[in-house]
Scaffold this motif. Structure first.
Motif, PDB file in Angstrom:
ATOM      1  N   UNK A 207      11.813  23.721  -9.708  1.00 49.03           N
ATOM      2  CA  UNK A 207      10.916  22.790 -10.411  1.00 49.03           C
ATOM      3  C   UNK A 207      10.453  21.670  -9.477  1.00 49.03           C
ATOM      4  N   UNK A 208      11.359  21.218  -8.620  1.00 49.72           N
ATOM      5  CA  UNK A 208      10.978  20.196  -7.634  1.00 49.72           C
ATOM      6  C   UNK A 208       9.837  20.714  -6.763  1.00 49.72           C
ATOM      7  N   UNK A 209      10.013  21.920  -6.257  1.00 48.45           N
ATOM      8  CA  UNK A 209       8.998  22.483  -5.369  1.00 48.45           C
ATOM      9  C   UNK A 209       7.681  22.731  -6.068  1.00 48.45           C
ATOM     10  N   UNK A 210       7.753  23.108  -7.348  1.00 47.18           N
ATOM     11  CA  UNK A 210       6.524  23.470  -8.064  1.00 47.18           C
ATOM     12  C   UNK A 210       5.835  22.253  -8.690  1.00 47.18           C
ATOM     13  N   UNK A 211       6.593  21.494  -9.470  1.00 52.81           N
ATOM     14  CA  UNK A 211       5.948  20.451 -10.279  1.00 52.81           C
ATOM     15  C   UNK A 211       5.613  19.169  -9.509  1.00 52.81           C
ATOM     16  N   UNK A 212       6.025  19.070  -8.256  1.00 50.68           N
ATOM     17  CA  UNK A 212       5.593  17.894  -7.483  1.00 50.68           C
ATOM     18  C   UNK A 212       4.289  18.163  -6.727  1.00 50.68           C
ATOM     19  N   UNK A 213       3.793  19.416  -6.789  1.00 51.46           N
ATOM     20  CA  UNK A 213       2.549  19.718  -6.078  1.00 51.46           C
ATOM     21  C   UNK A 213       1.365  19.066  -6.803  1.00 51.46           C
ATOM     22  N   UNK A 214       0.539  18.321  -6.091  1.00 48.14           N
ATOM     23  CA  UNK A 214      -0.572  17.607  -6.741  1.00 48.14           C
ATOM     24  C   UNK A 214      -1.490  18.519  -7.549  1.00 48.14           C
TER      25      UNK A 214
ATOM     26  N   UNK B 238       7.272  11.672 -15.065  1.00 51.02           N
ATOM     27  CA  UNK B 238       6.306  12.409 -14.261  1.00 51.02           C
ATOM     28  C   UNK B 238       6.643  13.901 -14.376  1.00 51.02           C
ATOM     29  N   UNK B 239       5.737  14.788 -13.973  1.00 50.18           N
ATOM     30  CA  UNK B 239       5.976  16.211 -14.251  1.00 50.18           C
ATOM     31  C   UNK B 239       7.328  16.752 -13.776  1.00 50.18           C
ATOM     32  N   UNK B 240       7.715  16.469 -12.534  1.00 49.00           N
ATOM     33  CA  UNK B 240       8.986  17.059 -12.090  1.00 49.00           C
ATOM     34  C   UNK B 240      10.163  16.474 -12.864  1.00 49.00           C
ATOM     35  N   UNK B 241      10.192  15.158 -13.027  1.00 45.63           N
ATOM     36  CA  UNK B 241      11.321  14.545 -13.737  1.00 45.63           C
ATOM     37  C   UNK B 241      11.371  15.065 -15.174  1.00 45.63           C
ATOM     38  N   UNK B 242      10.205  15.237 -15.781  1.00 43.38           N
ATOM     39  CA  UNK B 242      10.159  15.774 -17.144  1.00 43.38           C
ATOM     40  C   UNK B 242      10.702  17.201 -17.169  1.00 43.38           C
TER      41      UNK B 242
ATOM     42  N   UNK C 208      -0.738  21.311  -8.994  1.00 40.51           N
ATOM     43  CA  UNK C 208      -0.034  21.746 -10.205  1.00 40.51           C
ATOM     44  C   UNK C 208      -0.063  20.624 -11.239  1.00 40.51           C
ATOM     45  N   UNK C 209       0.221  19.410 -10.799  1.00 37.39           N
ATOM     46  CA  UNK C 209       0.215  18.262 -11.715  1.00 37.39           C
ATOM     47  C   UNK C 209      -1.176  18.101 -12.331  1.00 37.39           C
ATOM     48  N   UNK C 210      -2.192  18.294 -11.524  1.00 41.31           N
ATOM     49  CA  UNK C 210      -3.567  18.190 -12.024  1.00 41.31           C
ATOM     50  C   UNK C 210      -3.822  19.269 -13.074  1.00 41.31           C
ATOM     51  N   UNK C 211      -3.375  20.485 -12.772  1.00 38.77           N
ATOM     52  CA  UNK C 211      -3.595  21.595 -13.704  1.00 38.77           C
ATOM     53  C   UNK C 211      -2.875  21.374 -15.034  1.00 38.77           C
ATOM     54  N   UNK C 212      -1.765  20.663 -14.999  1.00 43.41           N
ATOM     55  CA  UNK C 212      -1.036  20.374 -16.249  1.00 43.41           C
ATOM     56  C   UNK C 212      -1.782  19.356 -17.110  1.00 43.41           C
ATOM     57  N   UNK C 213      -2.708  18.643 -16.487  1.00 41.30           N
ATOM     58  CA  UNK C 213      -3.411  17.594 -17.219  1.00 41.30           C
ATOM     59  C   UNK C 213      -2.775  16.229 -17.019  1.00 41.30           C
ATOM     60  N   UNK C 214      -1.863  16.149 -16.056  1.00 38.95           N
ATOM     61  CA  UNK C 214      -1.213  14.863 -15.748  1.00 38.95           C
ATOM     62  C   UNK C 214      -2.222  13.999 -15.002  1.00 38.95           C
ATOM     63  N   UNK C 215      -2.476  12.799 -15.533  1.00 38.97           N
ATOM     64  CA  UNK C 215      -3.565  12.002 -14.959  1.00 38.97           C
ATOM     65  C   UNK C 215      -3.153  10.578 -14.599  1.00 38.97           C
ATOM     66  N   UNK C 216      -1.850  10.312 -14.516  1.00 39.91           N
ATOM     67  CA  UNK C 216      -1.437   8.941 -14.183  1.00 39.91           C
ATOM     68  C   UNK C 216      -2.095   8.505 -12.878  1.00 39.91           C
TER      69      UNK C 216
ATOM     70  N   UNK D 124       0.823  -1.220   0.000  1.00 37.01           N
ATOM     71  CA  UNK D 124       0.000   0.000   0.000  1.00 37.01           C
ATOM     72  C   UNK D 124       0.858   1.272   0.000  1.00 37.01           C
ATOM     73  N   UNK D 125       2.162   1.108   0.250  1.00 40.64           N
ATOM     74  CA  UNK D 125       3.023   2.299   0.288  1.00 40.64           C
ATOM     75  C   UNK D 125       3.476   2.738  -1.108  1.00 40.64           C
ATOM     76  N   UNK D 126       3.232   1.893  -2.112  1.00 43.90           N
ATOM     77  CA  UNK D 126       3.553   2.292  -3.488  1.00 43.90           C
ATOM     78  C   UNK D 126       2.384   3.120  -4.017  1.00 43.90           C
ATOM     79  N   UNK D 127       2.443   4.411  -3.772  1.00 42.71           N
ATOM     80  CA  UNK D 127       1.296   5.275  -4.092  1.00 42.71           C
ATOM     81  C   UNK D 127       1.326   5.802  -5.521  1.00 42.71           C
ATOM     82  N   UNK D 128       2.485   5.765  -6.147  1.00 41.02           N
ATOM     83  CA  UNK D 128       2.602   6.343  -7.488  1.00 41.02           C
ATOM     84  C   UNK D 128       2.675   7.858  -7.480  1.00 41.02           C
ATOM     85  N   UNK D 129       2.769   8.450  -6.299  1.00 37.32           N
ATOM     86  CA  UNK D 129       2.845   9.919  -6.210  1.00 37.32           C
ATOM     87  C   UNK D 129       4.314  10.327  -6.212  1.00 37.32           C
ATOM     88  N   UNK D 130       4.647  11.205  -7.169  1.00 37.73           N
ATOM     89  CA  UNK D 130       6.052  11.537  -7.416  1.00 37.73           C
ATOM     90  C   UNK D 130       6.749  12.054  -6.157  1.00 37.73           C
TER      91      UNK D 130
END
Lengths: 498, 149
Positions: free
Chosen positions: B108-115, A313-317, B117-125, A47-53
């Motif tokens: 970028x770490x501080x900004x783009x890891x915010x849920x 994921x967004x930050x890594x990208x 923000x990710x939602x606003x980008x259209x990231x839906x994983x 359950x700890x694998x949340x997929x949240x970056x």
């Protein structure tokens, strides 16, 4: 206070090498042999694998994925938990190329043996091709783009069981679908009586002894506490098998007086320096759903690079794109329209690219980009851009173009826009996984170990991980690591019984 | 307890963030708190000399524009602040280029890891992957048998 313990065989590390060794030695437990696996990282519950970056990086990767080379110009990613990097890769399962194993020229290492063992692990790990209906558009665009640009993409065999297409492989599969050592080899070994101790950092080795510090679980972090009480341990063993990976094993041997003087130790470090390339399409595509890595284009033999589909994921990208500001942000806002390609250069072992340790015993990786690697990355970027445009992309972000954004109408000028002059370290993002070498196999006097992982001059010590590679493998390495580890374990069993 | 790294250089850090990710200009107080907390967490895991280097580098950035623009970095117009940071990004000195890269990566770490923000980008994983998209009607073709392979 230090607790004294005894084991017969101590395995250090639980990734592809350690997991394979643990499973292969497990039958010996029934004969009364005590086999102990020491893993520096924690064991995560499902359950700890949340997929949240933001949630996962620190729990999965060494330095949260931000381990830098000595001059700070490349980020190295490697796992640090129960299962090692097999938890965080995408499950791509390729057998070593014949030409590479032959070129290694390791006495006693036969290609057919590596192939046979790799196939065994492919069966054990449920390796298969993903049905086409589960391939997302990010991957299909790559395949079609390759075709239109005159290349033939190949499909990756993957070690999945019950994949739901979360696309979150690199954050540890949240659906327990990736058949890493944490799902297959380690549980098998534990069922047979192998003891796995997590949060157990091996500080150094002495003669047939491992000095270990077991860490407490820090508050607010993921993972189970260790089954051992926090504190210092001194574990005597008849045999120690180092499987901490290229960097972990090399650093351990370098900070241990009994092994620090081994000839060639820490040398022959190679990796696959990589760029993440993105391109924008005029419509949303499925990129953040489905397995991220279905296809690849192997140009290693001809041009020194491999292209793979990817999705990050967004930050890594964001981090891996060059630059900042409005253009960078514009591309990030186009996230649902982004196609991605991972560009991997195949380097060669060269003097100077090596692992050392600092005054605290922490690994330091010295790496210089050779002209050949730079050439390969630039050639790979041009090819990727052609594939992107052939697939219909509007614009491509190329790290070795300045400015990095190339519009479709610039597609005919790729050779002018993307060039080696723009490869400015420290400005462009370069990252690498697939870390290899440091305890290279080879003939006595050249290698640190022989072709069975036996360390020259240290009869109680074996190595069974990617540090054995005397040069780059040029493909994703986990199956080859497992095959070599299986050879090492087989020799240990034979010698033990005789 | 470790002290805040950003406290001494907050105006400069925020001005850098505005250039690196222009959307940070519209961040709420809560957004800034989340961004800076993520940066502080990342820095806490780094050696003290790295944290000190970052503070020194931010001081350098703050005062560097004085001779040319007659103002500190945190008071510069957007185009000038961008020009300063681009000039540093292309510096002949690796140390400076690395500094800019590290700083922009932290932002970028501080900004783009915010849920949000990710939602606003259209990231839906999502862990449910294809099943979730089937529910939205995007991928009705996926059968349970396929998904179980």
């Amino acid at each position: 206070m230090t607790t004294e313990l005894a084991a017969d065989i101590v395995v250090i590390g639980s990734g592809a090498g350690g997991g394979a060794v643990a499973e292969a030695l497990a039958p010996m437990v029934a004969q009364g042999v005590r086999v102990l696996v020491l893993e520096q990282g924690a064991k995560l519950e499902d359950h700890e694998f949340t997929g949240i970056e933001a949630d996962m990086a620190d729990a999965l990767y060494e330095d949260g994925g931000g381990f830098l080379t000595a001059d700070g110009t490349m980020t190295l990613a490697f796992g640090r938990l129960y299962g090692g990097s097999t938890v965080v890769y995408t499950g791509t399962s390729l057998v070593a190329p014949t030409r590479v194993i032959r070129k290694w020229s390791v006495p006693g290492l036969d290609y057919r043996d590596v192939e046979r063992r790799s196939q065994k692990f492919m069966a054990d790990n449920h390796v298969h091709y993903l049905p086409r209906v589960l391939v997302n558009e990010n991957n299909k665009l790559f395949f079609n783009g390759c075709y239109k640009a005159g290349f033939k993409a190949e499909q990756f065999p993957l070690n999945l069981r019950g994949c739901r297409g979360s696309s979150l492989c690199n954050l540890g599969c949240p659906n327990a679908a990736k058949m890493g050592t944490h799902r297959v080899q380690l549980p098998n070994a534990e069922r047979a009586g192998v003891e796995v101790v997590t949060r157990a950092e091996v500080l150094r080795l002495e003669e047939r002894t491992a000095l270990v510090r077991v860490h407490d679980k820090p508050p607010g972090t993921k993972g189970l506490p260790s089954t051992w009480a926090p504190g210092e341990y001194r574990i005597g063993a008849r045999m120690i098998i180092a499987c901490g990976g290229s960097i972990g094993t090399s650093a351990l041997l370098l900070r241990s007086a009994v092994t620090a003087q081994l000839k060639g130790l820490g040398e022959r470090f190679t990796c696959h320096p990589a760029h993440i390339l993105v391109a924008e399409h005029d419509r949303d595509i499925t990129n953040d759903v489905g397995h991220p890595k279905s296809y690849y284009l192997d140009r290693a033999e001809d041009e020194g690079y491999v292209l793979e589909t990817c999705m990050y994921f967004p930050f890594i990208t964001a981090k891996n794109m060059t630059g900042f500001g409005e253009e960078h942000s514009m591309l990030m806002r186009a996230f649902p329209r982004l196609q991605m390609i991972l560009v991997l250069a195949c380097d060669k072992a060269v003097p100077g690219n090596r692992i050392t340790v600092d005054g605290n015993g922490k690994a330091v990786v010295h790496y210089t980009f050779t002209p050949e690697v730079v050439r390969s990355l630039v050639a790979a970027t041009r090819t990727s851009a052609r594939i992107f445009f052939a697939a219909g992309a509007l614009r491509v972000h190329a790290p070795t173009a300045d400015p990095p954004l190339i519009d479709r109408n610039g597609a005919y000028r790729l050779d002018d826009l993307v060039h080696e002059g723009n490869f400015q370290t420290g400005r462009i993002s370069i990252s690498a996984a697939h870390l290899m070498g440091g305890c290279a196999m080879g003939p006595e006097g050249v290698g640190v170990t022989d072709g069975r992982g036996r360390v020259y001059g240290v009869p109680w010590l074996r190595v069974a991980d990617s540090s054995l590679f005397p040069d780059s493998l040029e493909i994703n390495p986990y199956l080859t690591v497992m095959a070599l580890a299986d050879r090492v374990a087989e020799t240990v069993r034979e010698e033990w019984n005789s | 307890m470790q002290t805040s790294v950003l406290e001494a250089v907050r105006p400069t850090f925020r001005a850098v963030a505005h250039v690196v990710v222009p959307e940070t200009r519209s961040l709420s107080a809560g957004g800034w708190t989340a961004l800076e907390a993520a940066v502080e967490r990342a820095l806490a895991a780094r050696p003290a000399d790295v944290r000190n280097q970052l503070v020194t580098f931010l001081h350098l950035i703050e005062y560097l524009p004085m001779p040319r623009f007659g103002a500190r970095f945190s008071s510069l117009r957007d185009d000038r602040a961008t020009a300063v940071l681009r000039w540093l990004e292309h510096s002949k000195l690796l140390l400076i280029r690395r500094g800019v890269w590290g700083l922009r990566t932290l932002v970028m770490l501080g900004y783009y890891t915010q849920p949000e923000v990710q939602h606003a980008l259209g990231y839906r994983a999502h862990p449910d992957g294809w099943t979730r998209r089937r529910r939205t009607g995007e991928h009705s073709i996926i059968s349970p048998q396929h998904a179980a392979s």
